[in-house]
Write a protein that holds these residues in place. Structure first.
Motif, PDB file in Angstrom:
ATOM      1  N   GLU A  31       0.833  -1.204   0.000  1.00  0.00           N
ATOM      2  CA  GLU A  31       0.000   0.000   0.000  1.00  0.00           C
ATOM      3  C   GLU A  31       0.867   1.252   0.000  1.00  0.00           C
ATOM      4  O   GLU A  31       0.543   2.248  -0.664  1.00  0.00           O
ATOM      5  CB  GLU A  31      -0.942   0.011   1.211  1.00  0.00           C
ATOM      6  N   ALA A  32       1.971   1.221   0.736  1.00  0.00           N
ATOM      7  CA  ALA A  32       2.885   2.372   0.750  1.00  0.00           C
ATOM      8  C   ALA A  32       3.488   2.581  -0.632  1.00  0.00           C
ATOM      9  O   ALA A  32       3.606   3.729  -1.102  1.00  0.00           O
ATOM     10  CB  ALA A  32       3.984   2.164   1.792  1.00  0.00           C
ATOM     11  N   GLN A  33       3.852   1.491  -1.304  1.00  0.00           N
ATOM     12  CA  GLN A  33       4.400   1.615  -2.662  1.00  0.00           C
ATOM     13  C   GLN A  33       3.340   2.156  -3.614  1.00  0.00           C
ATOM     14  O   GLN A  33       3.621   3.009  -4.450  1.00  0.00           O
ATOM     15  CB  GLN A  33       4.929   0.266  -3.163  1.00  0.00           C
ATOM     16  N   LEU A  34       2.112   1.673  -3.493  1.00  0.00           N
ATOM     17  CA  LEU A  34       1.022   2.173  -4.327  1.00  0.00           C
ATOM     18  C   LEU A  34       0.804   3.665  -4.080  1.00  0.00           C
ATOM     19  O   LEU A  34       0.614   4.435  -5.022  1.00  0.00           O
ATOM     20  CB  LEU A  34      -0.262   1.385  -4.043  1.00  0.00           C
ATOM     21  N   LEU A  35       0.859   4.081  -2.835  1.00  0.00           N
ATOM     22  CA  LEU A  35       0.699   5.495  -2.497  1.00  0.00           C
ATOM     23  C   LEU A  35       1.808   6.323  -3.126  1.00  0.00           C
ATOM     24  O   LEU A  35       1.542   7.365  -3.731  1.00  0.00           O
ATOM     25  CB  LEU A  35       0.691   5.677  -0.979  1.00  0.00           C
ATOM     26  N   ARG A  36       3.047   5.864  -3.020  1.00  0.00           N
ATOM     27  CA  ARG A  36       4.173   6.599  -3.631  1.00  0.00           C
ATOM     28  C   ARG A  36       3.989   6.711  -5.142  1.00  0.00           C
ATOM     29  O   ARG A  36       4.189   7.780  -5.728  1.00  0.00           O
ATOM     30  CB  ARG A  36       5.492   5.898  -3.319  1.00  0.00           C
ATOM     31  N   ASP A  37       3.613   5.602  -5.778  1.00  0.00           N
ATOM     32  CA  ASP A  37       3.435   5.622  -7.231  1.00  0.00           C
ATOM     33  C   ASP A  37       2.305   6.558  -7.646  1.00  0.00           C
ATOM     34  O   ASP A  37       2.423   7.307  -8.626  1.00  0.00           O
ATOM     35  CB  ASP A  37       3.153   4.213  -7.752  1.00  0.00           C
ATOM     36  N   GLU A  38       1.210   6.531  -6.901  1.00  0.00           N
ATOM     37  CA  GLU A  38       0.069   7.370  -7.259  1.00  0.00           C
ATOM     38  C   GLU A  38       0.373   8.850  -7.044  1.00  0.00           C
ATOM     39  O   GLU A  38       0.021   9.688  -7.868  1.00  0.00           O
ATOM     40  CB  GLU A  38      -1.151   6.948  -6.449  1.00  0.00           C
ATOM     41  N   VAL A  39       1.067   9.175  -5.960  1.00  0.00           N
ATOM     42  CA  VAL A  39       1.448  10.573  -5.712  1.00  0.00           C
ATOM     43  C   VAL A  39       2.411  11.043  -6.793  1.00  0.00           C
ATOM     44  O   VAL A  39       2.295  12.164  -7.307  1.00  0.00           O
ATOM     45  CB  VAL A  39       2.045  10.733  -4.295  1.00  0.00           C
ATOM     46  N   LYS A  45       1.435  14.876 -13.450  1.00  0.00           N
ATOM     47  CA  LYS A  45       0.337  15.534 -14.166  1.00  0.00           C
ATOM     48  C   LYS A  45       0.273  17.009 -13.821  1.00  0.00           C
ATOM     49  O   LYS A  45       0.025  17.845 -14.697  1.00  0.00           O
ATOM     50  CB  LYS A  45      -0.992  14.845 -13.839  1.00  0.00           C
ATOM     51  N   ALA A  46       0.494  17.349 -12.561  1.00  0.00           N
ATOM     52  CA  ALA A  46       0.471  18.760 -12.152  1.00  0.00           C
ATOM     53  C   ALA A  46       1.601  19.519 -12.829  1.00  0.00           C
ATOM     54  O   ALA A  46       1.419  20.671 -13.253  1.00  0.00           O
ATOM     55  CB  ALA A  46       0.589  18.864 -10.630  1.00  0.00           C
ATOM     56  N   GLY A  47       2.750  18.893 -12.952  1.00  0.00           N
ATOM     57  CA  GLY A  47       3.876  19.533 -13.636  1.00  0.00           C
ATOM     58  C   GLY A  47       3.593  19.777 -15.107  1.00  0.00           C
ATOM     59  O   GLY A  47       3.932  20.838 -15.652  1.00  0.00           O
ATOM     60  N   ARG A  48       2.952  18.798 -15.749  1.00  0.00           N
ATOM     61  CA  ARG A  48       2.595  18.987 -17.164  1.00  0.00           C
ATOM     62  C   ARG A  48       1.576  20.105 -17.326  1.00  0.00           C
ATOM     63  O   ARG A  48       1.643  20.886 -18.274  1.00  0.00           O
ATOM     64  CB  ARG A  48       2.060  17.678 -17.747  1.00  0.00           C
ATOM     65  N   ALA A  49       0.613  20.174 -16.407  1.00  0.00           N
ATOM     66  CA  ALA A  49      -0.388  21.243 -16.475  1.00  0.00           C
ATOM     67  C   ALA A  49       0.268  22.593 -16.276  1.00  0.00           C
ATOM     68  O   ALA A  49      -0.034  23.561 -16.998  1.00  0.00           O
ATOM     69  CB  ALA A  49      -1.479  21.011 -15.435  1.00  0.00           C
ATOM     70  N   SER A 107      -8.133  22.318 -18.534  1.00  0.00           N
ATOM     71  CA  SER A 107      -8.763  21.000 -18.498  1.00  0.00           C
ATOM     72  C   SER A 107      -7.774  19.933 -18.023  1.00  0.00           C
ATOM     73  O   SER A 107      -8.157  19.008 -17.321  1.00  0.00           O
ATOM     74  CB  SER A 107      -9.340  20.634 -19.864  1.00  0.00           C
ATOM     75  N   LEU A 108      -6.515  20.061 -18.379  1.00  0.00           N
ATOM     76  CA  LEU A 108      -5.505  19.122 -17.893  1.00  0.00           C
ATOM     77  C   LEU A 108      -5.305  19.292 -16.391  1.00  0.00           C
ATOM     78  O   LEU A 108      -5.201  18.312 -15.660  1.00  0.00           O
ATOM     79  CB  LEU A 108      -4.181  19.317 -18.631  1.00  0.00           C
ATOM     80  N   ALA A 109      -5.288  20.526 -15.921  1.00  0.00           N
ATOM     81  CA  ALA A 109      -5.131  20.775 -14.484  1.00  0.00           C
ATOM     82  C   ALA A 109      -6.327  20.239 -13.715  1.00  0.00           C
ATOM     83  O   ALA A 109      -6.193  19.813 -12.566  1.00  0.00           O
ATOM     84  CB  ALA A 109      -4.966  22.271 -14.235  1.00  0.00           C
ATOM     85  N   GLY A 110      -7.498  20.234 -14.322  1.00  0.00           N
ATOM     86  CA  GLY A 110      -8.689  19.719 -13.653  1.00  0.00           C
ATOM     87  C   GLY A 110      -8.649  18.218 -13.432  1.00  0.00           C
ATOM     88  O   GLY A 110      -9.379  17.694 -12.596  1.00  0.00           O
ATOM     89  N   SER A 111      -7.798  17.507 -14.148  1.00  0.00           N
ATOM     90  CA  SER A 111      -7.720  16.056 -13.983  1.00  0.00           C
ATOM     91  C   SER A 111      -6.704  15.639 -12.923  1.00  0.00           C
ATOM     92  O   SER A 111      -6.526  14.453 -12.682  1.00  0.00           O
ATOM     93  CB  SER A 111      -7.367  15.389 -15.322  1.00  0.00           C
ATOM     94  N   VAL A 112      -6.041  16.607 -12.279  1.00  0.00           N
ATOM     95  CA  VAL A 112      -5.091  16.305 -11.216  1.00  0.00           C
ATOM     96  C   VAL A 112      -5.862  16.073  -9.925  1.00  0.00           C
ATOM     97  O   VAL A 112      -6.698  16.872  -9.540  1.00  0.00           O
ATOM     98  CB  VAL A 112      -4.081  17.466 -11.039  1.00  0.00           C
ATOM     99  N   HIS A 113      -5.595  14.958  -9.253  1.00  0.00           N
ATOM    100  CA  HIS A 113      -6.279  14.609  -8.009  1.00  0.00           C
ATOM    101  C   HIS A 113      -5.300  14.731  -6.848  1.00  0.00           C
ATOM    102  O   HIS A 113      -4.256  14.070  -6.844  1.00  0.00           O
ATOM    103  CB  HIS A 113      -6.823  13.179  -8.055  1.00  0.00           C
ATOM    104  N   ALA A 114      -5.645  15.561  -5.876  1.00  0.00           N
ATOM    105  CA  ALA A 114      -4.773  15.754  -4.714  1.00  0.00           C
ATOM    106  C   ALA A 114      -4.769  14.516  -3.822  1.00  0.00           C
ATOM    107  O   ALA A 114      -3.755  14.182  -3.227  1.00  0.00           O
ATOM    108  CB  ALA A 114      -5.212  16.977  -3.920  1.00  0.00           C
ATOM    109  N   MET A 115      -5.893  13.852  -3.721  1.00  0.00           N
ATOM    110  CA  MET A 115      -5.991  12.654  -2.884  1.00  0.00           C
ATOM    111  C   MET A 115      -5.760  11.411  -3.747  1.00  0.00           C
ATOM    112  O   MET A 115      -6.343  11.308  -4.823  1.00  0.00           O
ATOM    113  CB  MET A 115      -7.380  12.555  -2.250  1.00  0.00           C
TER     114      MET A 115
END
Length: 139
Positions: A31-39, A45-49, A107-115
Motif C-alpha cells: 500500500e505504501a508503494q502504491l501510495l508513492r506511485d500514485e502521488v 500531471k500537475a507539472g505537465r499542467a 482541463s488538464l489541471a482539472g484532472s489532477v487529483h490531490a488525494m
C-alpha cells in the motif's frame, strides 16, 4: 515424550496470528508503494499542467507582440484599414489562440487529483478484508 508448549510456532493460534501479521506487514508495504506511485503520477500531471500554462502564456505574450506588429502593418497596407482597426483585428486573433491554449491547460489541471483515490480505495478494501478474516476466525 516432551510436552509441547502452547506458545510454540507450531501451535494453531500463534501460527495464524503470525501469518496474519506477516500478511499485514506485506500488505502495508504494498500500500505504501502504491501510495508513492500514485502521488508521483499526480505530481507529474500537475507539472505537465503547469508547463502547459507557462508555455501557453509565454507564447501568447511573444506571439502576440510579433503578430500584432506584423499583422497590423500588413492589414493596414493591404486593406487600407486605419491603423487602429488593424491593431484591433490582430488582437482578436491573438486573444483567441491564447484562450484556446489556456482552456486546454485548465482541463488538464482539472484532472489532477490531490488525494490518491485508488490507494484509499484499496486500503478500505484491505481493512474490510482484515475485519472479515478476524471475524471469521472468532466464529
Amino acid at each position: 515424550m516432551a510436552v509441547e508448549s502452547p506458545f510454540t510456532p507450531k501451535s494453531g493460534l500463534v501460527h495464524i496470528v503470525t501469518g496474519i501479521l506477516q500478511d499485514l506487514r506485506t500488505l502495508m508495504r504494498q500500500e505504501a508503494q502504491l501510495l508513492r506511485d500514485e502521488v508521483k503520477l499526480e505530481v507529474s500531471k500537475a507539472g505537465r499542467a503547469a508547463s502547459g500554462f507557462g508555455i501557453g502564456a509565454g507564447l501568447l505574450a511573444i506571439g502576440g507582440l510579433f503578430l500584432l506588429l506584423m499583422l497590423v502593418h500588413g492589414l493596414h497596407e493591404w486593406t487600407g484599414l486605419p491603423l487602429w482597426a488593424s491593431y484591433g483585428l490582430a488582437g482578436l486573433i491573438l486573444a483567441g489562440i491564447g484562450g484556446v491554449l489556456l482552456v486546454r491547460a485548465r482541463s488538464l489541471a482539472g484532472s489532477v487529483h490531490a488525494m490518491p483515490r485508488r490507494t484509499l480505495y484499496a486500503i478500505k478494501e484491505d481493512a474490510q478484508w482484515i475485519k472479515e478474516q478476524v471475524m471469521s476466525k472468532k466464529t
